[in-house]
Motif scaffolding. Structure first.
Motif, short mmCIF file in Angstrom:
data_model
loop_
_atom_site.label_atom_id
_atom_site.label_comp_id
_atom_site.label_asym_id
_atom_site.label_seq_id
_atom_site.Cartn_x
_atom_site.Cartn_y
_atom_site.Cartn_z
N GLY A 1 48.37 43.27 49.26
CA GLY A 1 49.31 42.66 48.19
C GLY A 1 48.14 41.84 47.47
N ARG A 2 48.15 40.44 48.20
CA ARG A 2 47.78 38.71 47.73
C ARG A 2 46.29 39.49 47.97
NH1 ARG A 2 47.31 35.25 44.36
NH2 ARG A 2 45.76 33.28 45.13
N LEU B 1 45.98 37.36 54.92
CA LEU B 1 46.42 37.19 54.07
C LEU B 1 47.21 38.46 54.17
CD1 LEU B 1 43.32 35.50 50.78
CD2 LEU B 1 46.05 34.79 51.79
N SER B 2 47.68 38.90 52.75
CA SER B 2 48.89 40.21 52.55
C SER B 2 47.21 40.66 52.09
CB SER B 2 49.83 40.12 52.05
OG SER B 2 49.60 39.40 50.72
N GLU C 1 42.35 38.71 40.15
CA GLU C 1 42.32 37.39 39.26
C GLU C 1 40.58 36.93 38.92
OE1 GLU C 1 43.24 33.08 40.86
OE2 GLU C 1 44.52 33.95 41.34
N ASP D 1 37.60 31.08 48.44
CA ASP D 1 37.64 32.03 47.56
C ASP D 1 36.30 32.74 47.07
OD1 ASP D 1 39.79 31.67 46.66
OD2 ASP D 1 39.94 31.13 44.59
N GLN E 1 45.86 40.91 44.53
CA GLN E 1 45.85 40.37 43.52
C GLN E 1 44.53 38.95 43.07
OE1 GLN E 1 49.43 38.28 44.22
NE2 GLN E 1 51.09 39.42 43.12
N LEU E 2 44.11 38.68 44.06
CA LEU E 2 42.74 37.48 44.33
C LEU E 2 41.98 38.72 43.52
CD1 LEU E 2 43.21 36.00 47.22
CD2 LEU E 2 43.47 35.01 45.00
N THR F 1 40.54 45.96 51.21
CA THR F 1 41.23 44.95 51.08
C THR F 1 42.10 44.68 52.60
OG1 THR F 1 41.83 45.94 49.24
CG2 THR F 1 43.54 44.82 49.56
N SER G 1 42.26 41.45 54.47
CA SER G 1 43.65 40.03 55.00
C SER G 1 43.58 39.61 56.06
CB SER G 1 44.18 41.15 54.29
OG SER G 1 44.71 42.55 55.25
#
Length: 202
Positions: free
Chosen positions: A182-183, A179-180, A190, A157, A186-187, A170, A174
């Motif tokens: 979208g993920r 990662l995608s 978050e 992270d 999201q992170l 992004t 990714s």
């Protein structure tokens, strides 16, 4: 060399002719780019030199030139073109910070983040030194709280966060982290919510 009915030299004959001078072109490129310490960068430069030389060789042969008479000159021009940012598929962008050509032109270099993760707080502190908009008390709180919050996250992270903090897109992040997109988004949310919660608790 045998020419076809329309006067053009067949591709297989061009290929055979180029293979006969290829070792000299590669040797010239390796000597020319000997200053590159990274073996991968050096190999990329050599391959690009060979690619440009092949493209020019084909054009010269079709115009009836005997390239075997000036192989060193061809290799030298191709190597210099590669050094200045020329590629078989086009010119390197002059404003791309990862372009060696741009780095030479504007006198800067790009380095990786330090392995010692405790040193990663330095860029964030430096970013605040010339900050005349954020009130001083808020700057002080950030300098104290942000490194503590950052180390509360996993190493993955933290690395992902660093990429986003320096403005990486992004899609690029990714791909780098497997990662995608979208993920990653999201992170990002978050991280933001976690930081706000951390600030409230602090």
């Amino acid at each position: 060399m045998i020419a076809s009915a329309n006067g053009a030299i067949p591709e297989h004959a061009l290929h055979a002719g180029f293979l006969s001078i290829l070792p000299r072109i590669e040797e010239h490129a390796r000597i020319y780019f000997r200053y590159l310490r990274c073996p991968d960068l050096k190999e990329d430069a050599v391959v690009e030199t060979v690619a440009l030389a092949w493209s020019w060789y084909r054009r010269l042969r079709q115009r009836g030139k005997d390239v075997a008479q000036f192989v060193s000159t061809l290799a030298s021009y191709a190597a210099r073109a590669v050094k200045s940012g020329r590629r078989l598929c086009g010119q390197e962008k002059a404003k791309d910070v990862l372009s060696p050509c741009a780095q030479r032109r504007y006198g800067f270099q790009v380095e990786g983040l330090p392995e010692d993760h405790s040193r990663l707080r330095e860029p964030f502190l430096e970013a605040l030194w010339d900050n005349t908009q954020t009130p001083v008390p808020d700057q002080v709180v950030f300098r104290v709280d942000f490194p503590d919050w950052r180390t509360s996250r996993s190493v993955r992270d933290q690395r992902l966060m660093d990429e986003l903090l320096v403005g990486e897109q992004t899609q690029d992040v990714s791909r780098r982290f497997g990662l995608s997109a979208g993920r990653v988004s999201q992170l990002r949310r978050e991280f933001h919510e976690d930081w706000l919660a951390f600030c409230d608790e602090a």
